[in-house]
Design an enzyme around this catalytic site. Structure first.
Site, PDB file in Angstrom:
ATOM      1  N   GLY A  29       0.873  -1.664  -0.266  1.00  0.00           N
ATOM      2  CA  GLY A  29       0.313   0.083   0.374  1.00  0.00           C
ATOM      3  C   GLY A  29       0.597   1.415   0.030  1.00  0.00           C
ATOM      4  CG  HIS A  32       5.052   5.109  -4.640  1.00  0.00           C
ATOM      5  ND1 HIS A  32       6.682   4.484  -5.216  1.00  0.00           N
ATOM      6  CD2 HIS A  32       5.404   4.409  -3.389  1.00  0.00           C
ATOM      7  CE1 HIS A  32       6.964   3.517  -5.403  1.00  0.00           C
ATOM      8  NE2 HIS A  32       6.607   3.415  -4.506  1.00  0.00           N
ATOM      9  CG  HIS A  35       3.157   0.618  -5.149  1.00  0.00           C
ATOM     10  ND1 HIS A  35       3.859   1.553  -4.420  1.00  0.00           N
ATOM     11  CD2 HIS A  35       3.962  -0.422  -4.669  1.00  0.00           C
ATOM     12  CE1 HIS A  35       4.055   1.242  -3.482  1.00  0.00           C
ATOM     13  NE2 HIS A  35       4.458   0.015  -4.064  1.00  0.00           N
ATOM     14  CD  GLN A  59       8.305  -7.676   3.114  1.00  0.00           C
ATOM     15  OE1 GLN A  59       6.802  -8.002   2.833  1.00  0.00           O
ATOM     16  NE2 GLN A  59       8.536  -6.417   2.328  1.00  0.00           N
TER      17      GLN A  59
END
Ligand code: PAF
Length: 292
Positions: A29, A32, A35, A59
């Site tokens: 999510g 920007h 993506h 992660q």
């Protein structure tokens, strides 16, 4: 644009469609332009694009930014919806689906203990300072692949090592998905787009530009010189920049295998991680060996 927030709803949807060309863009999510370029690329090449939005806890290291990682689901969905409307003017039958599981238990049911370790390619570069990071990435990506069952999945080249790790996992486990990488998208000042750039103050950002500038200069050295000369010049550049800022690493590897480079290496990966006060930034470039 459809949004699914539970595994059950998403599964029901997934079994109800018999389309085979599903493109998948996994994200955490806070979208920007990097993506958006992946989503757009998937839309143009597939009938259905699934975008997952899930801030994956496994992660992040214990002292990393999981708790404060920007969560902007509403804004992300608005952005995807706007993009879908724009792209559907040309391809009205195509669609974008958002899968954003809001229960941690859906992704990691109690007692979850499965791991996928891709050794070799994970024990260098980012894997040194972030020892469990790639295990977190591989397990969540594997799980998302099995839920989404895409024909092709898209990853940004900014996280180049992640792309290589996923490609190796897919190859080693014979997973039925193609992995495609898309170019790094940069801001006007040269910084590679990242959700973490917003942690930087303007002076910190100015200082951090040493990262893309160094990557760019290294690209020039390796494209214009034989390996021996390039390595000499690169090592002196590295000593110079490292004396001026807090770098985690600045390294050259074989871009396919992440093994050390030789005269026969087809293309070089030059990758750097720079620790700014508020954010850890990564960047890289891949250069063809013009001397093989
Ligand atoms: O690149 C990312 O945003 C994440 O590592 C990924 C692939 C979505 C897995 O959580």
């Amino acid at each position: 644009m459809k949004i699914f927030k539970t595994l059950r709803e998403f599964n029901d949807f997934r079994v109800s469609i018999n389309k085979e060309d599903i493109g998948f863009v996994p994200t955490m999510g806070n979208l920007h332009k990097g993506h958006i370029s992946l989503i757009e690329h998937s839309f143009l090449n597939n009938s259905i694009t699934v975008v997952s939005i899930f801030v994956n806890p496994t992660q992040f290291g214990p002292n990393e930014d999981f708790a404060i990682y920007p969560r902007t689901l509403y804004k992300d969905c608005e952005e995807i919806h706007g993009l879908e409307m724009k792209l559907q003017r040309k391809d009205p039958e195509k669609e974008i689906i958002v899968f954003s599981p809001d229960s941690m238990n859906d992704v990691y049911p109690e007692g979850f203990s499965t791991k996928i370790i891709v050794s070799g390619v994970t024990d260098k570069l980012c894997g040194v300072k972030r020892p469990n990071h790639f295990e977190g990435v591989t397990i969540v990506v594997y799980k998302l692949f099995s839920l989404v069952n895409p024909k092709i999945a898209y990853f940004g080249k900014k996280d180049y090592q992640q792309f290589i790790v996923i490609k190796k996992m897919v190859r080693d486990l014979s997973l039925p998905v193609e992995i495609e990488s898309c170019p790094i998208i940069r801001a006007e000042d040269g910084l590679a787009l990242s959700s973490r750039n917003q942690y930087l103050t303007p002076p910190e950002r100015e200082k951090a530009l040493i990262l893309p500038k160094t990557i760019n200069a290294s690209n020039y050295l390796f494209s214009k010189n034989s390996l021996k000369v390039a390595l000499e010049k690169f090592n002196s550049l590295k000593a110079d920049v490292m004396s001026k800022g807090k770098w985690e690493y600045l390294e050259v590897y074989d871009a396919e295998s992440l093994e050390p480079v030789t005269e026969k290496t087809i293309s070089f990966l030059i990758a750097g991680a720079y620790q700014s006060t508020a954010a850890r930034l990564i960047d890289n470039t891949v250069v063809k060996n013009n001397y093989v």
